[in-house]
Design an enzyme around this catalytic site. Structure first.
Site, PDB file in Angstrom:
ATOM      1  N   ASP A  95       0.846  -1.193   0.000  1.00  0.00           N
ATOM      2  CA  ASP A  95       0.000   0.000   0.000  1.00  0.00           C
ATOM      3  C   ASP A  95       0.884   1.247   0.000  1.00  0.00           C
ATOM      4  OD1 ASP A  95       0.807  -0.567   2.720  1.00  0.00           O
ATOM      5  OD2 ASP A  95      -0.649   0.937   3.389  1.00  0.00           O
ATOM      6  N   GLU A 150       0.172  -0.660   5.838  1.00  0.00           N
ATOM      7  CA  GLU A 150       1.205  -0.018   6.647  1.00  0.00           C
ATOM      8  C   GLU A 150       1.033   1.490   6.668  1.00  0.00           C
ATOM      9  OE1 GLU A 150       4.950   1.825   7.864  1.00  0.00           O
ATOM     10  OE2 GLU A 150       3.945   2.024   5.926  1.00  0.00           O
TER      11      GLU A 150
END
Length: 460
Positions: free
Chosen positions: A103, A166
């Site tokens: 991500d 994250e």
């Protein structure tokens, strides 16, 4: 693979990296094109597509057990998809867990190019996630492909764990580790989400600051009123917020919140001129705070106002603003308990609240700092691999940023040796506009990780 077949010839491995790199770069470009922003305001189907793309690449890399998995967040909602890919552990062999995340941060403003259409300029590849942290995924893929090309993976179990949230604070991370403990258990954990000292000089990250953030809100009225008819006895919320924020630092720029921990000064010297260049400080401006540059960055707390909710200039009217808010990001020194820091910051804001304003502090995210062990066999193996790949000795560094989930790894896998490495350099501009990865450095990271896996297979 027998001991005599372990690939340790640096020149031969480097040649394999060079041969494989064009295809690896193409795969990195494809990943960067997927706008996998994990922030809730963005389309999460792209995060799912990114997980599927990573899973396909890991299958193609020869890992036979590849799964896309989710765990619940604390609020009961499903977490973002993570990819876990495994190679069975040869009997009696150690296991290495290779971590990265797929991500990315929101694109933000100020880009010279489309953030999700990668562009190569010289040795740098620009794009959101090109460095943080899809380059980490590329490093793991490249190391596995390199060892395969050199005759096959050495006698070491390999698990690749690519997280999907994250950049959103890893809310399901601890639950994910608990749910999939058996899949993720390892002797050595390589976290490829940090930075090197500079282009041409590798680094092993030995400390990371913790994180505490939240919103402070200032209220002065139930609703906006005419600034001429009512101005004077009541100061507007924007001004009152500014007065409160100004109390957070002293005149020299040192953080003025009592009760926060300062860790010992680092032994590494960070030259002021180099810092000014790395941070793009405007000419003639004084730096904030006292002590060494490295200490101010790595072992002291630091607070930034990263957002303000207030009436914009374009939409301003002649009224007294009833409320204003600011998001504060407090980086915590190693050794600082986040809850104690939260109490200290809350106490400071309450004690310095302007008499004519109501102040509310709401904590959002918190994360522990990381301090590596003084020295381990895994750290020595990593330094040796870095030195061989770069041709120069690595630097042990602290990093001012935060990776709070490392505390979760230590809690769930207390006997694992954790190595914090990365592909970034000071000009990568992670989280900012024009993020980029230096492709020459990525080649070296791939080689270093291949060498490290071979070393772990031989024994630490």
């Amino acid at each position: 693979m027998t001991d005599s077949q372990h690939p340790t010839d640096v020149a031969a491995l480097r040649a394999h990296v060079d041969d494989l790199f064009p295809a690896l770069q193409a795969d990195l470009v494809s990943l960067v094109r997927i706008p996998s922003v994990s922030a809730a305001a963005f389309d999460q189907s792209h995060v799912a597509a990114s997980a599927d793309a990573v899973a396909a690449l890991l299958r193609d890399a020869g890992l036979p057990d590849v799964r896309v998995l989710r765990s619940q967040r604390p609020d009961g909602t499903p977490g973002a998809p993570a990819v876990v890919a495994r190679r069975p552990v040869p009997e009696g062999a150690p296991t290495v867990l290779l971590y990265a995340h797929h991500d990315v941060q929101p694109p933000g403003e100020g880009w010279d190019t489309d953030p999700f259409e990668p562009v190569q300029v010289g040795e740098r590849l620009f794009g959101r996630g090109a460095a943080d942290d899809k380059a980490g995924i590329a490093a793991h893929l490249g190391a596995l492909r390199t060892l395969a090309a050199a005759g096959g993976l050495p006698d070491v179990g390999v698990t690749v764990f690519v997280e999907g949230e994250e950049e959103a604070g890893s809310p399901s991370f601890h639950q994910f580790l608990t749910d999939h403990r058996d899949l993720l258990a390892a002797d050595v954990i390589v976290v490829a989400d940090s930075t090197n000292w500079k282009v041409g000089v590798p680094a092993l990250t030995t400390s990371l600051r913790g994180l505490l953030d939240g919103v402070v809100e200032v209220e002065v009225l139930e609703h906006a009123v005419h600034s001429g008819m009512f101005g004077g006895p009541v100061l507007d919320a924007n001004l009152q917020l500014a007065r409160l924020l100004a109390t957070l630092h002293d005149d020299a720029g040192n953080l003025a919140v009592d009760g926060l921990v300062h860790a010992p000064e680092p032994t590494v010297d960070y030259d002021e001129a180099a810092f000014r260049a790395d941070a793009s400080v405007l000419d003639g401006l004084a730096l904030a705070g006292e002590g060494s540059i490295a200490g101010r960055l790595w072992t002291k707390p630091a607070l930034a106002v990263i957002g303000i909710d207030a009436t914009s200039v374009a939409h301003a009217s002649n009224t007294i603003a009833p409320r204003a808010a600011a998001k504060l990001s407090l980086r915590l020194a190693p050794g600082q308990d986040p809850d104690a820091a939260d109490a200290a910051l809350g106490a400071h804001l309450a004690a310095h609240a302007p008499a004519g304003a109501k102040v509310t502090w709401t904590r959002w995210e918190k994360g522990k700092a990381f301090q590596a062990a003084d020295d381990t066999a895994a750290m020595r193996a990593a330094r040796s691999a870095f030195a061989a790949a770069w041709g120069t000795e690595p630097v042990d560094v602290g990093v001012g940023g935060s990776i709070p989930f490392i505390a979760d790894l230590l809690e769930v896998f207390p006997d694992a040796a954790i190595l914090v490495t990365g592909v970034e350099d000071p000009d990568s501009r992670a989280h900012g506009a024009n993020e980029s990865v230096h492709l020459g450095e990525l080649r070296k990271v791939v080689l270093a990780e291949a060498l490290l896996l071979a070393q772990v297979a031989r024994g630490l």
